[in-house]
Design an enzyme around this catalytic site. Structure first.
Site, PDB file in Angstrom:
ATOM      1  N   GLU A   1       0.845  -1.196   0.000  1.00 30.93           N
ATOM      2  CA  GLU A   1       0.000   0.000   0.000  1.00 30.93           C
ATOM      3  C   GLU A   1       0.877   1.240   0.000  1.00 30.93           C
ATOM      4  O   GLU A   1       2.068   1.161   0.233  1.00 30.93           O
ATOM      5  CB  GLU A   1      -0.841   0.047   1.286  1.00 30.93           C
ATOM      6  CG  GLU A   1      -1.727  -1.133   1.460  1.00 30.93           C
ATOM      7  CD  GLU A   1      -2.441  -1.124   2.801  1.00 30.93           C
ATOM      8  OE1 GLU A   1      -2.379  -0.109   3.520  1.00 30.93           O
ATOM      9  OE2 GLU A   1      -3.057  -2.148   3.110  1.00 30.93           O
TER      10      GLU A   1
ATOM     11  N   TYR B   1      -7.738   2.250   5.132  1.00 31.70           N
ATOM     12  CA  TYR B   1      -6.822   1.133   4.889  1.00 31.70           C
ATOM     13  C   TYR B   1      -6.864   0.013   5.925  1.00 31.70           C
ATOM     14  O   TYR B   1      -6.001  -0.852   5.931  1.00 31.70           O
ATOM     15  CB  TYR B   1      -5.389   1.626   4.725  1.00 31.70           C
ATOM     16  CG  TYR B   1      -4.903   2.555   5.810  1.00 31.70           C
ATOM     17  CD1 TYR B   1      -4.794   2.127   7.111  1.00 31.70           C
ATOM     18  CD2 TYR B   1      -4.544   3.865   5.506  1.00 31.70           C
ATOM     19  CE1 TYR B   1      -4.351   2.971   8.098  1.00 31.70           C
ATOM     20  CE2 TYR B   1      -4.091   4.722   6.485  1.00 31.70           C
ATOM     21  CZ  TYR B   1      -3.998   4.269   7.786  1.00 31.70           C
ATOM     22  OH  TYR B   1      -3.558   5.102   8.751  1.00 31.70           O
TER      23      TYR B   1
ATOM     24  N   LYS C   1      10.336   3.811   3.842  1.00 30.20           N
ATOM     25  CA  LYS C   1      10.220   5.252   3.633  1.00 30.20           C
ATOM     26  C   LYS C   1      11.185   5.708   2.548  1.00 30.20           C
ATOM     27  O   LYS C   1      12.303   5.210   2.448  1.00 30.20           O
ATOM     28  CB  LYS C   1      10.525   5.988   4.938  1.00 30.20           C
ATOM     29  CG  LYS C   1       9.553   5.591   6.050  1.00 30.20           C
ATOM     30  CD  LYS C   1       8.750   6.751   6.521  1.00 30.20           C
ATOM     31  CE  LYS C   1       9.368   7.368   7.747  1.00 30.20           C
ATOM     32  NZ  LYS C   1       8.623   8.544   8.184  1.00 30.20           N
TER      33      LYS C   1
ATOM     34  N   CYS D   1      26.664  25.187  32.217  1.00 27.31           N
ATOM     35  CA  CYS D   1      25.242  25.246  31.867  1.00 27.31           C
ATOM     36  C   CYS D   1      24.890  26.676  31.442  1.00 27.31           C
ATOM     37  O   CYS D   1      25.172  27.625  32.174  1.00 27.31           O
ATOM     38  CB  CYS D   1      24.375  24.835  33.062  1.00 27.31           C
ATOM     39  SG  CYS D   1      22.614  25.032  32.740  1.00 27.31           S
TER      40      CYS D   1
ATOM     41  N   CYS E   1      23.389  18.981  33.045  1.00 25.67           N
ATOM     42  CA  CYS E   1      23.595  19.961  34.098  1.00 25.67           C
ATOM     43  C   CYS E   1      23.137  19.278  35.380  1.00 25.67           C
ATOM     44  O   CYS E   1      21.975  18.895  35.506  1.00 25.67           O
ATOM     45  CB  CYS E   1      22.758  21.211  33.843  1.00 25.67           C
ATOM     46  SG  CYS E   1      22.657  22.241  35.317  1.00 25.67           S
TER      47      CYS E   1
HETATM   48  S1  IVH Z   1      -1.402   0.698   8.925  1.00 31.26           S
HETATM   49  C1  IVH Z   1      -0.912  -1.229  12.971  1.00 31.26           C
HETATM   50  N1  IVH Z   1      -1.321   1.617   6.483  1.00 31.26           N
HETATM   51  O1  IVH Z   1       1.314   5.535   9.344  1.00 31.26           O
HETATM   52  C2  IVH Z   1      -0.664  -0.530  11.698  1.00 31.26           C
HETATM   53  N2  IVH Z   1      -0.759   3.097   8.249  1.00 31.26           N
HETATM   54  O2  IVH Z   1       3.278   4.604  11.458  1.00 31.26           O
HETATM   55  C3  IVH Z   1      -1.479   0.661  11.570  1.00 31.26           C
HETATM   56  N3  IVH Z   1      -0.201   5.366   7.538  1.00 31.26           N
HETATM   57  O3  IVH Z   1      -0.632   5.913  12.238  1.00 31.26           O
HETATM   58  C4  IVH Z   1      -1.206   1.502  10.449  1.00 31.26           C
HETATM   59  N4  IVH Z   1      -0.503   5.032   5.375  1.00 31.26           N
HETATM   60  O4  IVH Z   1      -1.247   7.290  10.200  1.00 31.26           O
HETATM   61  C5  IVH Z   1      -1.132   1.899   7.779  1.00 31.26           C
HETATM   62  N5  IVH Z   1      -1.325   2.296   4.265  1.00 31.26           N
HETATM   63  C6  IVH Z   1      -1.142   2.576   5.554  1.00 31.26           C
HETATM   64  C7  IVH Z   1      -0.755   3.862   5.999  1.00 31.26           C
HETATM   65  C8  IVH Z   1      -0.559   4.081   7.369  1.00 31.26           C
HETATM   66  C9  IVH Z   1      -0.179   5.915   6.315  1.00 31.26           C
HETATM   67  C10 IVH Z   1       0.142   6.064   8.787  1.00 31.26           C
HETATM   68  C11 IVH Z   1      -0.898   5.973   9.851  1.00 31.26           C
HETATM   69  C12 IVH Z   1      -0.252   5.335  11.031  1.00 31.26           C
HETATM   70  C13 IVH Z   1       1.194   5.537  10.747  1.00 31.26           C
HETATM   71  C14 IVH Z   1       1.946   4.356  11.336  1.00 31.26           C
END
Ligand code: IVH
Length: 671
Positions: A113, A224, A315, A409, A427
């Site tokens: 995704e 999602y 990322k 400090c 400090c």
């Molecule tokens: S899944 C337990 N899917 O990334 C997993 N998160 O670091 C829950 N996010 O808080 C998140 N795109 O705000 C998931 N395709 C995606 C996402 C996504 C963006 C954000 C989301 C989450 C953060 C997690």
């Protein structure tokens, strides 16, 4: 027209509008013109004004907003909202996939995704109706932003087709780039400052009190993840696709926003594709997310403290710019830690203008070999404060001064200390150095700690300046008159603060322990110590060996805890907090028995003698564990009426014994 006919007409209009709305915003098509659509909406608004009693709770007229939220109520998440572990390295994605394979030992499907750069939201639906939308908050509790979220056209107020009776759907609210640009153009022509970046603006917009302003901004949302007891599919991908039938805007496979793959090659191809294509998207992403598809496999992989092991985010590399280093200043934190911060010539980076960058510590400065006036490379790696990642020493002037770390400090002049094996300078003047004193009090009242309403950093500053407080215990001796006398405060604010302090007396012990601000004792460690030692007296008198025996407590933490309570001033604060009535012991929950200890249960369908909630409560109170999907680790499936065939089949396939409600009750009967 009879009243009955009016009501019918209003219902028909609402249904029509909802239908065209979905067509327009989710499917990107339309059978009618904008004008015709507006006429329908106007007509419904008129009727609602004339017959307010007939106005449906989830009427599409709410899309234009108008509800004002004075205070966003805090709501506990039924399922915690976790974060994702992330990496910038493709090798680490390979490692992750290998770990997953090693643990599952079966064929695995992955779902790829996009990682939307917006604000996470959880929306609850009951009987096909929008019920509540809550922000992520601290992961366990968030804020109810329903009125604002209802204005987002792609989030349905009523569902279609065959939806589960109760579930939560999660996704990301974001600012589409064209709308963001439009908003900034408007602002600039009004003489207002433009907003810095789409993500922060989306987050700010969601917290506006006037929902009609939110409605005009044009936020959007991708969903999602679906959470609930009775989901239609056994996997993430299938369930998300189903949600599209119910009326949600989901990322579509045809756009390659969602893709199911079966190997690391498929994952890598997806990563490559979006690394190149992401600049062309109409919204911002900061990476891609890979998830194990099967819910049972997800459960087997489980979670770390913060994130699921069944998912990982890759990322994208961040943008890098060069800037001029003007000087280095030093900040003192609440624990006395000194953080060097670089002042830079202002430079745009990733949507904001950067003026400062963190330098972390002395070693970092030495490693960069920094001189005043240097040209430096700056990056924003997901953090709010950017980092200096390198220096262009060719640009250095001959007489440039080397940056030397300070030895005193900057706030109180005390000689700094650096402990062996540590990067940070401290400090040591913890009882006399102003930013430390104030910082500890601000930590004490903060949301994750005592969460005291009616006070913030500014009020702490004033109270400290007037010598009304010098530690957290002093807060509980403040009088209304003392508070009301402060600048920008008054009787009302004083009453609020006193009420806030009163309410903090109910905060559970583990958070009180965290609030004390012991070095290295964060939220999780405070919980572990509290649950293990039960009350403050035992912790204060615990020996080193007692402390290191606690899960997640190592040498460093044990020493810090002991040092904290060896200090007479800190013991006095605790005594006064006890006197003030704060919770200083964990409240133990009674277990009815341990009969189900170590057993994992999945419940499905509806039961005759109790609700699903009661059944879960029973499992819990007899030491069992409730899990939501069947996997090879599940011990029992308790089958009620109307249970889906997929679950039963899966239980059979994995040899999980199936119990009836009666069988289960027998299991927990007294001997
Ligand atoms: S899944 C337990 N899917 O990334 C997993 N998160 O670091 C829950 N996010 O808080 C998140 N795109 O705000 C998931 N395709 C995606 C996402 C996504 C963006 C954000 C989301 C989450 C953060 C997690």
């Amino acid at each position: 027209m009879t009243e009955q006919e009016v009501k019918q007409q209003m219902e028909d209009l609402a249904a029509k509008i909802a239908h065209y709305n979905h067509q327009y915003y989710v499917e990107n098509t339309s059978e009618i013109s904008d004008y015709e659509f507006d006429q329908l909406l106007k007509k419904l608004e008129e009727l609602e004004r004339e017959y307010p009693d007939f106005k449906a709770e989830n009427s599409p007229t709410q899309r234009v907003g108008g509800d004002i939220t004075k205070k966003f109520e805090t709501v506990e998440h039924e399922y915690p909202m976790l974060s994702l572990s992330n990496t910038y390295s493709q090798d680490e994605i390979v490692d992750w996939e290998n770990r997953v394979k090693r643990q599952i030992q079966d064929s695995i499907e992955y779902v790829c995704e996009l990682k939307y750069d917006g604000v996470a939201i959880g929306v609850r639906y009951k009987n096909g109706r929008f019920e509540q939308a809550v922000t992520r908050g601290d992961g366990t509790k968030g804020e109810d932003v329903s009125a604002n979220v209802k204005t987002i056209r792609t989030i349905p107020l009523r569902l279609k087709n065959d939806f589960p009776t109760e579930f939560e759907i999660r996704g990301e609210i974001f600012f589409p780039l064209d709308r963001f640009q439009q908003l900034n153009e408007e602002r600039e022509s009004n003489g207002e400052d433009p907003f810095a970046n789409p993500r922060n603006t989306a987050s700010g917009t969601l917290k506006l009190q006037d929902s009609s302003v939110v409605a005009q901004r044009g936020l959007d949302c991708f969903l999602y993840g679906i959470y609930g007891d009775e989901l239609p599919g056994e996997g993430h991908y299938e369930t998300v696709l189903k949600a599209s039938d119910w009326g949600f805007k989901i990322p579509l496979p045809k756009h390659r926003y969602l893709e199911k793959v079966e190997s690391i090659d498929g994952i890598m191809e997806f990563i490559e594709f979006w690394s190149e294509q992401r600049a062309d998207l109409p919204f911002e992403i900061d990476g891609v997310v890979i998830k194990v598809n099967d819910y049972g496999q997800q459960q087997d992989l489980g979670f770390t403290a913060k994130s699921p092991r069944w998912a990982i985010a890759y990322k994208f590399e961040t943008e890098r710019v060069s800037a001029q280093l003007q000087d280095v200043v030093y900040q003192v934190g609440r624990t006395g830690a000194i953080t060097p911060v670089a002042n830079l010539s202002p430079i745009p980076l990733g949507g904001t203008v950067v003026k400062r960058a963190s330098l972390h510590n002395e070693d970092q400065i030495n490693k960069l070999d920094l001189y005043a006036g240097d040209t430096v490379y700056v990056e924003k790696g997901g953090e709010i404060i950017p980092k200096i990642v390198g220096v262009d020493s060719n640009e250095r002037s001959e007489d440039a001064q080397k940056i030397e770390f300070i030895s005193q400090c900057p706030e109180c002049g005390t000689t700094l200390r650096r402990f062996e094996g540590e990067a940070q300078h401290y400090c040591p003047n913890d009882t006399g150095c102003p930013p430390q004193i104030k910082g500890r009090i601000i930590h004490f009242i903060s949301r994750k700690a005592m969460d005291v309403d009616g006070i913030g950093a500014e009020t702490v500053e004033q109270l400290y300046q007037r010598e009304l407080i010098a530690n957290s215990a002093d807060l509980y001796s403040l009088t209304k008159a003392q508070i009301a006398n402060l600048e920008r405060m008054g009787q009302r604010s004083a009453e609020n603060l006193i009420a806030g302090l009163e309410a903090s007396k109910e905060v559970p012990f583990e958070r009180v322990l965290f609030a004390l601000g012991i070095r290295y004792v964060g939220e999780t460690v405070a919980k572990k110590i509290a649950y293990s030692k039960k009350n403050i007296k035992t912790i204060m008198d615990a020996g080193y060996d007692d402390l290191v025996a606690i899960d997640e407590v190592g040498e460093k933490i044990a020493i810090a805890v002991q040092e904290h309570f060896q200090n007479v001033a800190n013991r006095e604060i605790v005594d006064r907090l006890i006197e003030a009535g704060l919770q200083m012991a964990v409240i133990e929950r009674e277990r009815e028995s341990e009969r189900l200890k170590g057993k994992k249960f999945v419940i499905s369908g509806v039961f005759n003698e109790m609700s699903r909630k009661e059944m879960k409560g029973l499992i819990d109170s007899h030491g069992g564990q409730n899990v939501s999907s069947i996997s090879s680790k599940t011990n029992y499936l308790i089958a009620g009426e109307n249970m889906g065939p997929a679950k039963l089949e899966k239980a059979k396939k994995l040899d999980v014994p199936v119990l009836s409600e009666k069988d289960f009750l027998k299991m927990i009967e007294h001997d």
